[in-house]
Design a protein around this motif. Sequence first.
Motif, PDB file in Angstrom:
ATOM      1  N   GLU A 121      87.292  77.729  74.926  1.00 43.92           N
ATOM      2  CA  GLU A 121      87.506  79.177  74.935  1.00 43.92           C
ATOM      3  C   GLU A 121      86.317  79.910  75.568  1.00 43.92           C
ATOM      4  N   VAL A 122      85.109  79.448  75.295  1.00 49.71           N
ATOM      5  CA  VAL A 122      83.921  80.069  75.894  1.00 49.71           C
ATOM      6  C   VAL A 122      83.952  79.906  77.410  1.00 49.71           C
ATOM      7  N   LEU A 123      84.278  78.708  77.875  1.00 51.17           N
ATOM      8  CA  LEU A 123      84.397  78.477  79.315  1.00 51.17           C
ATOM      9  C   LEU A 123      85.489  79.359  79.908  1.00 51.17           C
ATOM     10  N   GLY A 124      86.603  79.504  79.185  1.00 52.97           N
ATOM     11  CA  GLY A 124      87.681  80.373  79.654  1.00 52.97           C
ATOM     12  C   GLY A 124      87.228  81.810  79.790  1.00 52.97           C
ATOM     13  N   ALA A 125      86.457  82.302  78.813  1.00 50.75           N
ATOM     14  CA  ALA A 125      85.944  83.669  78.878  1.00 50.75           C
ATOM     15  C   ALA A 125      85.019  83.837  80.080  1.00 50.75           C
ATOM     16  N   PHE A 126      84.163  82.844  80.315  1.00 50.66           N
ATOM     17  CA  PHE A 126      83.237  82.897  81.449  1.00 50.66           C
ATOM     18  C   PHE A 126      84.000  82.937  82.769  1.00 50.66           C
ATOM     19  N   LEU A 127      84.973  82.045  82.934  1.00 45.88           N
ATOM     20  CA  LEU A 127      85.740  82.004  84.182  1.00 45.88           C
ATOM     21  C   LEU A 127      86.553  83.277  84.373  1.00 45.88           C
ATOM     22  N   LEU A 128      87.089  83.828  83.297  1.00 47.28           N
ATOM     23  CA  LEU A 128      87.855  85.067  83.388  1.00 47.28           C
ATOM     24  C   LEU A 128      86.962  86.214  83.851  1.00 47.28           C
ATOM     25  N   LEU A 129      85.759  86.301  83.303  1.00 47.58           N
ATOM     26  CA  LEU A 129      84.827  87.357  83.691  1.00 47.58           C
ATOM     27  C   LEU A 129      84.385  87.214  85.145  1.00 47.58           C
ATOM     28  N   VAL A 130      84.057  85.998  85.553  1.00 49.38           N
ATOM     29  CA  VAL A 130      83.621  85.777  86.934  1.00 49.38           C
ATOM     30  C   VAL A 130      84.760  86.090  87.911  1.00 49.38           C
ATOM     31  N   GLY A 131      85.970  85.656  87.570  1.00 47.11           N
ATOM     32  CA  GLY A 131      87.105  85.940  88.434  1.00 47.11           C
ATOM     33  C   GLY A 131      87.391  87.431  88.542  1.00 47.11           C
ATOM     34  N   PHE A 132      87.302  88.120  87.419  1.00 45.42           N
ATOM     35  CA  PHE A 132      87.546  89.569  87.446  1.00 45.42           C
ATOM     36  C   PHE A 132      86.441  90.286  88.216  1.00 45.42           C
TER      37      PHE A 132
END
Length: 264
Positions: A149-160
């Motif tokens: 979930e932490v990795l998902g949050a990081f990737l979501l933020l970078v993508g956005f």
Amino acid sequence: MTTLTLPPETRRGTTALRNTATLAWRTLVQIKHNPMELMDFSIQPVMFLLLFTFVFGGQLAGSPAEYLQFALAGIIVQNMLFATMNTGVGLNTDISKGVFDRLRSLPIARFAPLAGRILADVIKQAWAIVLLLGFGMLLGFRVTTGPVEVLGAFLLLVGFAAAASWISVLVAMLVDEPDKVQIFGFVLIFPITFASSAFVRPETMPGWLQGFVRINPTSVLSDAVRGLLTGGPVAGPVTGSVLWGLALVAIFAPLSVRAFRRRV
């Protein structure tokens, strides 16, 4: 021995990617000679984190620790949105100083200077996200989910961040001074970050404002990151964040590229 020959389109694509990476490195290596470039991605985020936690935390949540657990996701999102303006400022500065004129005379892909700047700033954004999360944990923030979930949050933020950068790119192509990019950024980002669920719960706001707050991309992304880091609804906010990111790219990337071609 047979030599593998790549199609011309593949060779051009590989060259364009190499050009983009080279120009991204050019932007990043400038930090070595001017460390102050990292201020917007290091000192400013930590300053906002400390101020929001210890100045507003007691009033809004009863204690700084409880408020930090709620607000860290919103602080990361707010900082990410403000930092996207640096992309536009850097591009406009390069154009104003004639850097793009010199690059245009080189045998490189035409869009490489644009893509290189975006890539470099997304890497800086990744650094700021990790810094805020790490510093927040030092202050008492606790991740209650797992590594995935932490990795998902990081990737979501970078993508956005990459998607939202196209707004800044378009502004940079339309105005004649870097300062105007910053002015536009403050005018746009302040309302959408504070009229959101980034720092307070929508239920505490007037009814007429809650509708806007709930569809505000800042709210959607903040809720997604909050859910991924501390638990709560995830599927809806994450899906909404991805859709918002795709919409920003679909709208602003073509407009930015068209304005870029006209400008340089």
